[in-house]
Design a protein around this motif. Structure first.
Motif, mmCIF file in Angstrom:
data_model
loop_
_atom_site.group_PDB
_atom_site.id
_atom_site.type_symbol
_atom_site.label_atom_id
_atom_site.label_comp_id
_atom_site.label_asym_id
_atom_site.label_seq_id
_atom_site.Cartn_x
_atom_site.Cartn_y
_atom_site.Cartn_z
ATOM 1 N N THR A 83 0.854 -1.352 -0.035
ATOM 2 C CA THR A 83 -0.126 -0.265 -0.037
ATOM 3 C C THR A 83 0.700 1.211 0.233
ATOM 4 O O THR A 83 1.825 1.453 0.600
ATOM 5 N N ASN B 169 1.620 5.585 -0.416
ATOM 6 C CA ASN B 169 0.717 7.023 -0.805
ATOM 7 C C ASN B 169 0.862 7.835 -2.614
ATOM 8 O O ASN B 169 2.258 7.451 -3.027
ATOM 9 N N ASP C 74 -5.366 8.825 -3.645
ATOM 10 C CA ASP C 74 -4.631 9.325 -2.751
ATOM 11 C C ASP C 74 -4.078 7.471 -1.923
ATOM 12 O O ASP C 74 -3.151 7.921 -1.753
ATOM 13 N N GLU C 75 -4.329 6.562 -1.961
ATOM 14 C CA GLU C 75 -3.734 5.620 -1.543
ATOM 15 C C GLU C 75 -3.738 4.514 -2.279
ATOM 16 O O GLU C 75 -5.093 4.116 -2.896
ATOM 17 N N SER D 162 2.908 2.828 2.680
ATOM 18 C CA SER D 162 2.460 2.945 3.908
ATOM 19 C C SER D 162 2.672 0.765 4.856
ATOM 20 O O SER D 162 2.618 1.094 6.219
#
Length: 154
Positions: A40, A42, A60-61, A101
């Motif tokens: 995951t 950003n 965003d992600e 992340s």
């Protein structure tokens, strides 16, 4: 005068180095056995490169999966490039390690999660400290799911 040993930052660097080494080995030898990665990241992080349509869909992600089909995996000091299949459309990506992340390999119940924390003693400062959190993954995660050790603490 120094404030002390910044263990959070040192752990952050070490865990990013671990991800880098895993990606280097994968680029050189492929994925052994049942290993695969849920990563995951950003999508707004500086240096992330992806198709405009993909960034618009995931502003965003995004969680990418490196498993059965991937090409052109190349690793440098700052991140990695890979081509993945999105709806039967190969798309090249470049992902800086600092944009990640979470990194999970559910085949061996291994996961890393990088969380941002504000140090209570430094309320006057705008600096957030990003500290890696080690997580055990009890079962294969669903896309986008991260299992925290806090869930199992008493």
């Amino acid at each position: 005068m120094t404030r002390g040993i910044d263990y959070g930052n040192l752990m952050h660097q070490a865990m990013r180095g671990l991800i880098r080494e895993v990606m280097i080995r994968t680029a050189e030898h492929g994925l052994p056995g049942a290993h695969h990665f849920f990563i995951t990241l950003n999508t707004q992080y500086p240096g992330v490169e992806m198709a405009d349509w993909l960034k618009a869909r995931y502003p965003d992600e995004i969680t990418i999966v490196i498993q059965h089909w991937f090409e052109n995996l190349a690793v440098d000091d700052q991140g990695f490039a890979v081509t993945l299949n999105f709806g039967n459309q190969p798309e090249p990506l470049y992902i800086p390690f600092d944009a990640i992340s979470t990194f999970v390999d559910p085949s061996v119940e291994f996961g890393l999660k990088f969380e941002t924390h504000v140090d209570d003693d430094d309320e006057d400062e705008d600096d957030d400290e990003e500290a890696p959190m080690l997580h055990s993954v009890p079962e294969a995660p669903k896309a986008g799911e991260v299992v925290s050790l806090d869930k199992f603490r008493k």
